[in-house]
Design a protein around this motif. Structure first.
Motif, PDB file in Angstrom:
ATOM      1  N   THR A   1       0.858   3.126 -12.151  1.00  0.00           N
ATOM      2  CA  THR A   1       1.274   2.244 -13.102  1.00  0.00           C
ATOM      3  C   THR A   1       1.099   1.594 -14.243  1.00  0.00           C
ATOM      4  O   THR A   1       1.093   1.696 -15.364  1.00  0.00           O
ATOM      5  CB  THR A   1       2.640   1.578 -12.590  1.00  0.00           C
ATOM      6  OG1 THR A   1       3.671   3.084 -11.700  1.00  0.00           O
ATOM      7  CG2 THR A   1       3.779   1.524 -13.419  1.00  0.00           C
ATOM      8  N   CYS A   2      -0.206   0.986 -13.882  1.00  0.00           N
ATOM      9  CA  CYS A   2      -0.814  -0.359 -14.063  1.00  0.00           C
ATOM     10  C   CYS A   2      -2.232  -0.033 -14.461  1.00  0.00           C
ATOM     11  O   CYS A   2      -2.687   0.046 -15.383  1.00  0.00           O
ATOM     12  CB  CYS A   2      -0.712  -1.704 -13.224  1.00  0.00           C
ATOM     13  SG  CYS A   2       1.123  -1.997 -13.633  1.00  0.00           S
ATOM     14  N   HIS A   3      -2.985   0.522 -13.696  1.00  0.00           N
ATOM     15  CA  HIS A   3      -4.023   0.617 -13.119  1.00  0.00           C
ATOM     16  C   HIS A   3      -4.753   2.306 -14.374  1.00  0.00           C
ATOM     17  O   HIS A   3      -3.694   3.324 -13.156  1.00  0.00           O
ATOM     18  CB  HIS A   3      -4.753   0.835 -11.530  1.00  0.00           C
ATOM     19  CG  HIS A   3      -5.069  -0.343 -11.128  1.00  0.00           C
ATOM     20  ND1 HIS A   3      -5.447  -2.092 -11.319  1.00  0.00           N
ATOM     21  CD2 HIS A   3      -4.093  -1.130 -10.079  1.00  0.00           C
ATOM     22  CE1 HIS A   3      -5.039  -2.981 -10.847  1.00  0.00           C
ATOM     23  NE2 HIS A   3      -4.257  -2.267 -10.330  1.00  0.00           N
ATOM     24  N   THR A   4      -5.336   2.106 -14.653  1.00  0.00           N
ATOM     25  CA  THR A   4      -4.850   3.498 -15.882  1.00  0.00           C
ATOM     26  C   THR A   4      -6.987   3.796 -14.884  1.00  0.00           C
ATOM     27  O   THR A   4      -6.924   3.517 -14.038  1.00  0.00           O
ATOM     28  CB  THR A   4      -5.445   3.669 -16.690  1.00  0.00           C
ATOM     29  OG1 THR A   4      -6.291   2.305 -17.311  1.00  0.00           O
ATOM     30  CG2 THR A   4      -3.633   3.623 -16.978  1.00  0.00           C
TER      31      THR A   4
ATOM     32  N   ARG B   1       0.330  -1.361  -0.171  1.00  0.00           N
ATOM     33  CA  ARG B   1       0.131   0.194   0.076  1.00  0.00           C
ATOM     34  C   ARG B   1       0.399   1.000  -0.176  1.00  0.00           C
ATOM     35  O   ARG B   1       0.512   2.410  -0.326  1.00  0.00           O
ATOM     36  CB  ARG B   1      -0.904   0.264   0.867  1.00  0.00           C
ATOM     37  CG  ARG B   1       0.255  -0.106   2.700  1.00  0.00           C
ATOM     38  CD  ARG B   1      -1.155   0.000   3.896  1.00  0.00           C
ATOM     39  NE  ARG B   1      -2.088  -0.667   3.537  1.00  0.00           N
ATOM     40  CZ  ARG B   1      -3.779  -0.868   3.334  1.00  0.00           C
ATOM     41  NH1 ARG B   1      -3.892   0.250   2.637  1.00  0.00           N
ATOM     42  NH2 ARG B   1      -3.784  -2.232   3.831  1.00  0.00           N
ATOM     43  N   GLY B   2       2.191   1.711   0.891  1.00  0.00           N
ATOM     44  CA  GLY B   2       2.896   2.725   0.801  1.00  0.00           C
ATOM     45  C   GLY B   2       2.211   3.518   2.094  1.00  0.00           C
ATOM     46  O   GLY B   2       1.012   2.977   2.449  1.00  0.00           O
ATOM     47  N   VAL B   3       3.175   4.630   1.537  1.00  0.00           N
ATOM     48  CA  VAL B   3       2.156   5.684   3.023  1.00  0.00           C
ATOM     49  C   VAL B   3       1.028   6.401   2.758  1.00  0.00           C
ATOM     50  O   VAL B   3       0.372   6.378   3.647  1.00  0.00           O
ATOM     51  CB  VAL B   3       3.658   6.353   3.250  1.00  0.00           C
ATOM     52  CG1 VAL B   3       4.519   6.134   4.095  1.00  0.00           C
ATOM     53  CG2 VAL B   3       3.565   7.362   2.254  1.00  0.00           C
TER      54      VAL B   3
ATOM     55  N   ARG C   1       3.887   1.860  -3.508  1.00  0.00           N
ATOM     56  CA  ARG C   1       5.311   2.274  -2.870  1.00  0.00           C
ATOM     57  C   ARG C   1       5.736   3.740  -4.523  1.00  0.00           C
ATOM     58  O   ARG C   1       5.211   3.022  -5.431  1.00  0.00           O
ATOM     59  CB  ARG C   1       6.525   0.691  -2.833  1.00  0.00           C
ATOM     60  CG  ARG C   1       6.565   0.983  -1.109  1.00  0.00           C
ATOM     61  CD  ARG C   1       7.006   0.168  -0.517  1.00  0.00           C
ATOM     62  NE  ARG C   1       7.606  -0.783   0.890  1.00  0.00           N
ATOM     63  CZ  ARG C   1       7.985  -1.241   1.054  1.00  0.00           C
ATOM     64  NH1 ARG C   1       8.393  -2.001   0.554  1.00  0.00           N
ATOM     65  NH2 ARG C   1       7.368  -1.970   2.244  1.00  0.00           N
ATOM     66  N   GLU C   2       7.001   3.925  -3.875  1.00  0.00           N
ATOM     67  CA  GLU C   2       7.353   4.971  -4.320  1.00  0.00           C
ATOM     68  C   GLU C   2       7.468   4.252  -5.986  1.00  0.00           C
ATOM     69  O   GLU C   2       7.167   4.702  -7.208  1.00  0.00           O
ATOM     70  CB  GLU C   2       8.423   5.903  -4.558  1.00  0.00           C
ATOM     71  CG  GLU C   2       7.803   6.661  -3.696  1.00  0.00           C
ATOM     72  CD  GLU C   2       9.562   7.722  -2.831  1.00  0.00           C
ATOM     73  OE1 GLU C   2      10.327   7.740  -3.901  1.00  0.00           O
ATOM     74  OE2 GLU C   2       9.147   8.632  -2.031  1.00  0.00           O
ATOM     75  N   ASN C   3       8.218   3.145  -6.342  1.00  0.00           N
ATOM     76  CA  ASN C   3       8.502   2.542  -7.616  1.00  0.00           C
ATOM     77  C   ASN C   3       7.947   1.370  -7.892  1.00  0.00           C
ATOM     78  O   ASN C   3       8.157   0.988  -8.931  1.00  0.00           O
ATOM     79  CB  ASN C   3      10.089   1.012  -7.057  1.00  0.00           C
ATOM     80  CG  ASN C   3       9.697   0.657  -5.829  1.00  0.00           C
ATOM     81  OD1 ASN C   3       8.538   0.217  -5.573  1.00  0.00           O
ATOM     82  ND2 ASN C   3      10.844  -0.158  -5.459  1.00  0.00           N
TER      83      ASN C   3
END
Length: 209
Positions: A110-113, A96-98, A103-105
């Motif tokens: 990146t995949c879900h438009t 999930r990241g913050v 996360r940033e990378n």
């Protein structure tokens, strides 16, 4: 033939008691469809005389949506989302990241438009992200989810009116009924889910046992 009037009276009395109890039990049950793929309307619960039980019944019906894989996959108990109707761990592995957007990378975008990409079987929405960790309810019962969803500390600081809008109108929640190729939609429609959460909130927001 000699009739035992005393025995006959006992039989009649017991029969009447059974009828009354059956009628009372039926009055506490909704005339709602039990099909897990549909949602009953709030009117279907009008036969439940007890207001608390009727309110709890609204939430139990709504829980068909909340416990459906379309919702649970993004309200996981861990740090990673799940995917598909089998609720498998998201592949490739992401966290999930913050902020719930990865996360940033490996950001969700990146995949879900902005929309489903059926050719690649990738779901999409402009707001695609995980629910905050405090809003995770994977593995919880409808009663546990009910208590959680009423708690501003565990529902994104939402009031009951906010919950009506969130479930009934939020576009990301609405994706659950338009999940794209190969995914089973949530039961009913978003409008029906909104009507149930509104009926639940305005009837005292009671929780099932």
């Amino acid at each position: 033939m000699k009739i035992d009037w005393r025995l006959l009276a006992i039989v009649i009395t017991l029969t009447l008691i059974g009828i009354v109890r059956s009628s009372a039990a039926a009055a506490d049950k909704p005339a709602a469809a039990s099909d897990p793929n549909t949602l009953a309307s709030p009117k279907s619960f009008a036969s439940i005389a007890d207001p608390q039980k009727r309110s709890a019944a609204y939430f139990t019906e709504l829980s068909k949506v909340l416990t459906h894989q379309r919702c649970v996959n993004c309200h996981p108990s861990g740090e990673s989302p799940r995917q598909g109707d089998s609720r498998r761990l998201h592949q490739p592995l992401v966290v999930r990241g913050v902020d719930g957007y990865g996360r940033e990378n490996m950001r969700c975008g990146t995949c879900h438009t902005n929309a489903n990409f059926d050719q690649g079987r990738i779901p999409g929405n402009p707001h695609w992200h995980l629910a905050p960790a405090e809003m995770a309810w994977e593995g919880k019962t409808p009663a546990e989810i009910c208590r959680q969803i009423k708690d501003p500390k565990r529902n994104g600081n939402r009031s009951l009116n906010d919950l009506i809008d969130h479930i009934g109108k939020d576009a990301l929640v609405g994706w659950a009924w338009n999940p794209g190729y190969g995914r089973k939609p949530a039961p009913g429609t978003q409008q029906q889910a909104g009507e149930l959460v509104e009926a639940w909130a305005k009837s005292g927001a009671a929780c099932p046992q």
